[in-house]
Design a protein around this motif. Sequence first.
Motif, PDB file in Angstrom:
ATOM      1  N   ASP A   5       0.857  -1.184   0.000  1.00 40.62           N
ATOM      2  CA  ASP A   5       0.000   0.000   0.000  1.00 40.62           C
ATOM      3  C   ASP A   5       0.895   1.237   0.000  1.00 40.62           C
ATOM      4  O   ASP A   5       1.484   1.588   1.022  1.00 40.62           O
ATOM      5  CB  ASP A   5      -0.911  -0.025   1.223  1.00 40.62           C
ATOM      6  N   SER A   7       0.179   4.395  -0.302  1.00 41.32           N
ATOM      7  CA  SER A   7      -0.296   5.495   0.532  1.00 41.32           C
ATOM      8  C   SER A   7       0.059   5.263   1.997  1.00 41.32           C
ATOM      9  O   SER A   7       0.449   6.189   2.712  1.00 41.32           O
ATOM     10  CB  SER A   7      -1.807   5.656   0.366  1.00 41.32           C
ATOM     11  N   ARG A   8      -0.055   4.009   2.444  1.00 43.44           N
ATOM     12  CA  ARG A   8       0.325   3.704   3.828  1.00 43.44           C
ATOM     13  C   ARG A   8       1.822   3.891   4.016  1.00 43.44           C
ATOM     14  O   ARG A   8       2.265   4.415   5.046  1.00 43.44           O
ATOM     15  CB  ARG A   8      -0.079   2.272   4.175  1.00 43.44           C
ATOM     16  N   THR A  11       2.589   7.403   4.469  1.00 45.42           N
ATOM     17  CA  THR A  11       2.233   7.836   5.822  1.00 45.42           C
ATOM     18  C   THR A  11       3.323   7.457   6.816  1.00 45.42           C
ATOM     19  O   THR A  11       3.675   8.233   7.704  1.00 45.42           O
ATOM     20  CB  THR A  11       0.898   7.201   6.240  1.00 45.42           C
ATOM     21  N   TRP A  12       3.862   6.248   6.666  1.00 49.12           N
ATOM     22  CA  TRP A  12       4.948   5.824   7.557  1.00 49.12           C
ATOM     23  C   TRP A  12       6.182   6.710   7.395  1.00 49.12           C
ATOM     24  O   TRP A  12       6.886   6.988   8.361  1.00 49.12           O
ATOM     25  CB  TRP A  12       5.329   4.373   7.258  1.00 49.12           C
ATOM     26  N   THR A  39       7.368  -2.763   6.562  1.00 49.65           N
ATOM     27  CA  THR A  39       6.448  -2.587   7.689  1.00 49.65           C
ATOM     28  C   THR A  39       6.968  -1.457   8.559  1.00 49.65           C
ATOM     29  O   THR A  39       8.123  -1.032   8.428  1.00 49.65           O
ATOM     30  CB  THR A  39       6.317  -3.869   8.536  1.00 49.65           C
ATOM     31  N   GLN A  40       6.139  -0.981   9.461  1.00 43.37           N
ATOM     32  CA  GLN A  40       6.547   0.029  10.429  1.00 43.37           C
ATOM     33  C   GLN A  40       6.394  -0.553  11.831  1.00 43.37           C
ATOM     34  O   GLN A  40       5.319  -1.016  12.202  1.00 43.37           O
ATOM     35  CB  GLN A  40       5.717   1.306  10.300  1.00 43.37           C
TER      36      GLN A  40
END
Length: 392
Positions: A5, A7-8, A11-12, A39-40
Amino acid sequence: MAGVDESRLRTWLAKYHNPEAALRDITTVVNHYQGLVPTQEPYIFNDGTMMDLVNLSGTIPVTYKGNTYNIPICIWLIDTHPKNAPICYVKPTSDMSIKASIFVDQNGKIYLPYLHDWAPGSSELLGLIQVMIVTFGDQPPVFARPKEADIPYPSNSFMPQPGGNYMAPYPPTSYPQSSGYGGYPSYPPSSNMPYPSYTPYPTPYPPYSGSGYGGPSPVPERTGTIKDEHIRESLLTAIEEKLLRRMKEQFQQNQAELETLQRTQDELKQGKMKLNTILSRLEKEQSDLDKNITLLKDKEQELDKAIERLSSEEEIDVDDAVTTTAPLYKQLLNAFAEEAALEDAIYYMGEALRCGVIDLDVFLRQVRTLSRKQFMLRALMQKSRQKAGLAI
């Protein structure tokens, strides 16, 4: 970006110093290596600071002795990426052990010259992973645990999560690191020891890929006897260490020479700029000088012509030259001549007094008379000029 994703991910990376560069780096890696997933998760540094960082967790394909294995790794991108190098770990599963070397310590921390010499603009995640693949192909970072051995799994190991992905909430705080950017580790851990030291001793276990990570990994039976291949592998490891040290020394020497040549080049460029400035100023001065020479030659020619013209003309009578055309001009001329004569007379009176020809009383009496007359003549000349319309 397939399977991610975007967009995600944006954001991260919102709190990163250069999110666009980090996004491009991650996109390139995921497109080349589908086994890595961004991943975050929170990361805790040695000083106790916690920060939400983006990491690439999963496996990379490594070829060892003709077989391809999927080696589990985790790459943490600090918030200054790509200015500072990422933090990399090997993520062993519960049935895998870390094979310590100059590239991987006992806790799984990865040390590579590529990380130590990380340079913004030229270093990238894709190149780092390719270096890992080549390095781990020569010296695997993990091996399979013997099934008959009851080896407790360390508390700081990475445990499998639902879905088959091996993730960790954060690396253990016991990982070695030196003071660096904002508590981040720097490479190498110390200036005197570029990579973690270890005693080169062969392990009888080949690299393990595990179920879901690659092909089978046979585990030979442990006999406790050091065989010829063990000694050979130990010697090869020692030779590798020695060659790496020499390569690093040679690299540092070449780097120092390159920096010296770069400084010399910069100094030469500055000197060239100064010389160009001086040459430009000299050319301008030469141009001005040529113009002045041309002007002087023209004036010299004019003077020569004037002298030649005056030489060819008849001599002028002084009395005729000063003959006035009007009574007012004649009065002005006579007053000027008489005033000049009075000034000469006063001068010679002073000389006579100095030489003792006349005494002081005579001098003062004569000077007073001459000065009064000189004043009247000057007033007459000023009045005449006004009447004639001449400058006063």
